[in-house]
Motif scaffolding. Structure first.
Motif, PDB file in Angstrom:
ATOM      1  N   PHE A  36     -31.278  24.917  21.616  1.00 21.84           N
ATOM      2  CA  PHE A  36     -30.997  23.681  22.303  1.00 21.84           C
ATOM      3  C   PHE A  36     -29.133  23.346  22.234  1.00 21.84           C
ATOM      4  O   PHE A  36     -28.900  22.656  22.986  1.00 21.84           O
ATOM      5  CB  PHE A  36     -31.716  22.879  21.907  1.00 21.84           C
ATOM      6  CG  PHE A  36     -33.153  22.693  22.450  1.00 21.84           C
ATOM      7  CD1 PHE A  36     -33.374  22.411  23.806  1.00 21.84           C
ATOM      8  CD2 PHE A  36     -34.218  23.076  21.608  1.00 21.84           C
ATOM      9  CE1 PHE A  36     -34.788  22.824  24.341  1.00 21.84           C
ATOM     10  CE2 PHE A  36     -35.430  22.992  21.899  1.00 21.84           C
ATOM     11  CZ  PHE A  36     -35.731  22.796  23.357  1.00 21.84           C
ATOM     12  N   ASP A  37     -28.539  24.180  21.192  1.00 23.25           N
ATOM     13  CA  ASP A  37     -27.263  23.893  21.181  1.00 23.25           C
ATOM     14  C   ASP A  37     -26.413  24.981  21.938  1.00 23.25           C
ATOM     15  O   ASP A  37     -26.579  26.158  21.544  1.00 23.25           O
ATOM     16  CB  ASP A  37     -27.017  23.836  19.546  1.00 23.25           C
ATOM     17  CG  ASP A  37     -25.458  23.643  19.073  1.00 23.25           C
ATOM     18  OD1 ASP A  37     -24.744  23.257  20.156  1.00 23.25           O
ATOM     19  OD2 ASP A  37     -25.256  23.325  18.171  1.00 23.25           O
ATOM     20  N   PRO A  38     -25.561  24.682  22.937  1.00 17.11           N
ATOM     21  CA  PRO A  38     -25.050  25.652  23.563  1.00 17.11           C
ATOM     22  C   PRO A  38     -24.047  26.307  22.790  1.00 17.11           C
ATOM     23  O   PRO A  38     -23.611  27.576  23.188  1.00 17.11           O
ATOM     24  CB  PRO A  38     -24.423  24.714  24.684  1.00 17.11           C
ATOM     25  CG  PRO A  38     -25.166  23.600  24.918  1.00 17.11           C
ATOM     26  CD  PRO A  38     -25.656  23.229  23.383  1.00 17.11           C
ATOM     27  N   LYS A  39     -23.232  25.561  21.859  1.00 15.64           N
ATOM     28  CA  LYS A  39     -22.470  26.438  20.962  1.00 15.64           C
ATOM     29  C   LYS A  39     -23.072  27.393  20.179  1.00 15.64           C
ATOM     30  O   LYS A  39     -22.273  28.304  19.775  1.00 15.64           O
ATOM     31  CB  LYS A  39     -21.670  25.409  20.118  1.00 15.64           C
ATOM     32  CG  LYS A  39     -20.599  24.668  21.150  1.00 15.64           C
ATOM     33  CD  LYS A  39     -20.114  23.586  20.039  1.00 15.64           C
ATOM     34  CE  LYS A  39     -19.215  22.668  21.049  1.00 15.64           C
ATOM     35  NZ  LYS A  39     -18.448  21.747  20.321  1.00 15.64           N
ATOM     36  N   GLN A  40     -23.990  27.202  19.650  1.00 16.67           N
ATOM     37  CA  GLN A  40     -24.708  28.347  18.815  1.00 16.67           C
ATOM     38  C   GLN A  40     -25.769  29.143  19.740  1.00 16.67           C
ATOM     39  O   GLN A  40     -26.372  29.986  18.658  1.00 16.67           O
ATOM     40  CB  GLN A  40     -25.703  27.512  17.742  1.00 16.67           C
ATOM     41  CG  GLN A  40     -24.864  26.789  16.723  1.00 16.67           C
ATOM     42  CD  GLN A  40     -25.530  26.083  15.713  1.00 16.67           C
ATOM     43  OE1 GLN A  40     -26.388  26.461  15.283  1.00 16.67           O
ATOM     44  NE2 GLN A  40     -25.144  25.086  15.281  1.00 16.67           N
ATOM     45  N   ARG A  41     -26.046  29.071  20.884  1.00 12.86           N
ATOM     46  CA  ARG A  41     -27.084  29.711  21.334  1.00 12.86           C
ATOM     47  C   ARG A  41     -26.708  31.533  21.516  1.00 12.86           C
ATOM     48  O   ARG A  41     -27.687  32.388  21.501  1.00 12.86           O
ATOM     49  CB  ARG A  41     -27.052  29.444  22.963  1.00 12.86           C
ATOM     50  CG  ARG A  41     -28.538  29.771  23.814  1.00 12.86           C
ATOM     51  CD  ARG A  41     -28.453  29.165  24.806  1.00 12.86           C
ATOM     52  NE  ARG A  41     -28.872  27.832  24.660  1.00 12.86           N
ATOM     53  CZ  ARG A  41     -28.320  26.705  25.640  1.00 12.86           C
ATOM     54  NH1 ARG A  41     -27.721  27.253  26.817  1.00 12.86           N
ATOM     55  NH2 ARG A  41     -28.533  25.494  25.441  1.00 12.86           N
ATOM     56  N   ILE A  42     -25.629  31.637  21.295  1.00 11.26           N
ATOM     57  CA  ILE A  42     -24.893  32.911  21.487  1.00 11.26           C
ATOM     58  C   ILE A  42     -25.541  33.920  20.108  1.00 11.26           C
ATOM     59  O   ILE A  42     -26.053  35.101  20.241  1.00 11.26           O
ATOM     60  CB  ILE A  42     -23.449  33.391  21.324  1.00 11.26           C
ATOM     61  CG1 ILE A  42     -23.230  34.659  21.593  1.00 11.26           C
ATOM     62  CG2 ILE A  42     -22.986  32.762  20.174  1.00 11.26           C
ATOM     63  CD1 ILE A  42     -23.308  35.110  22.995  1.00 11.26           C
ATOM     64  N   ALA A  43     -26.074  32.985  19.188  1.00  7.50           N
ATOM     65  CA  ALA A  43     -26.695  33.550  17.979  1.00  7.50           C
ATOM     66  C   ALA A  43     -28.053  33.995  18.132  1.00  7.50           C
ATOM     67  O   ALA A  43     -28.571  35.233  17.419  1.00  7.50           O
ATOM     68  CB  ALA A  43     -26.649  32.493  16.649  1.00  7.50           C
ATOM     69  N   LEU A  44     -28.734  33.492  19.050  1.00 13.08           N
ATOM     70  CA  LEU A  44     -29.885  33.984  19.505  1.00 13.08           C
ATOM     71  C   LEU A  44     -29.809  35.153  20.394  1.00 13.08           C
ATOM     72  O   LEU A  44     -30.681  36.032  20.519  1.00 13.08           O
ATOM     73  CB  LEU A  44     -30.649  32.862  20.053  1.00 13.08           C
ATOM     74  CG  LEU A  44     -31.411  31.801  19.301  1.00 13.08           C
ATOM     75  CD1 LEU A  44     -32.089  30.532  20.303  1.00 13.08           C
ATOM     76  CD2 LEU A  44     -32.174  32.333  18.331  1.00 13.08           C
TER      77      LEU A  44
END
Length: 99
Positions: free
Chosen positions: A50-58
């Protein structure tokens, strides 16, 4: 999450052939502890989504982890002749363990 899952699977398989009291390490509140850990990790993964800044990790991390797992299963486990849930050597060391 993987460690908690491994502990659940290990103890489940170990109990089929051995008494769980033979293990030197006592897992506090087993099986509650690993289940709580798995749920907490899943909640964390969902929260990261749900966090756009951390979504790249997924987007990168999950497929990469699945790739590594698949690679190991295809090339390493079969080439070494390993069998899952084999406890006949439990606690014994051989020359191959130090390579």
């Amino acid at each position: 999450m993987v460690i908690a899952w491994a502990q659940l699977n290990f103890r489940k398989q170990y109990q089929k052939e051995h008494d769980i009291k033979e293990l030197k390490y006592r897992a506090p509140l087993y099986p509650l502890t690993p289940i709580v850990v798995i749920v907490a990790c899943l909640a964390s993964i969902i929260g990261v989504g749900f966090d756009p800044k951390q979504r790249i990790a997924l987007i990168i991390g999950v497929p990469f982890s699945l790739f590594l797992y698949g690679y190991y299963q295809i090339f390493q486990a079969k080439s070494k002749g390993q069998h899952h849930h084999e406890f006949s050597r439990l606690g014994q060391t051989t020359e191959d363990d130090f390579i």
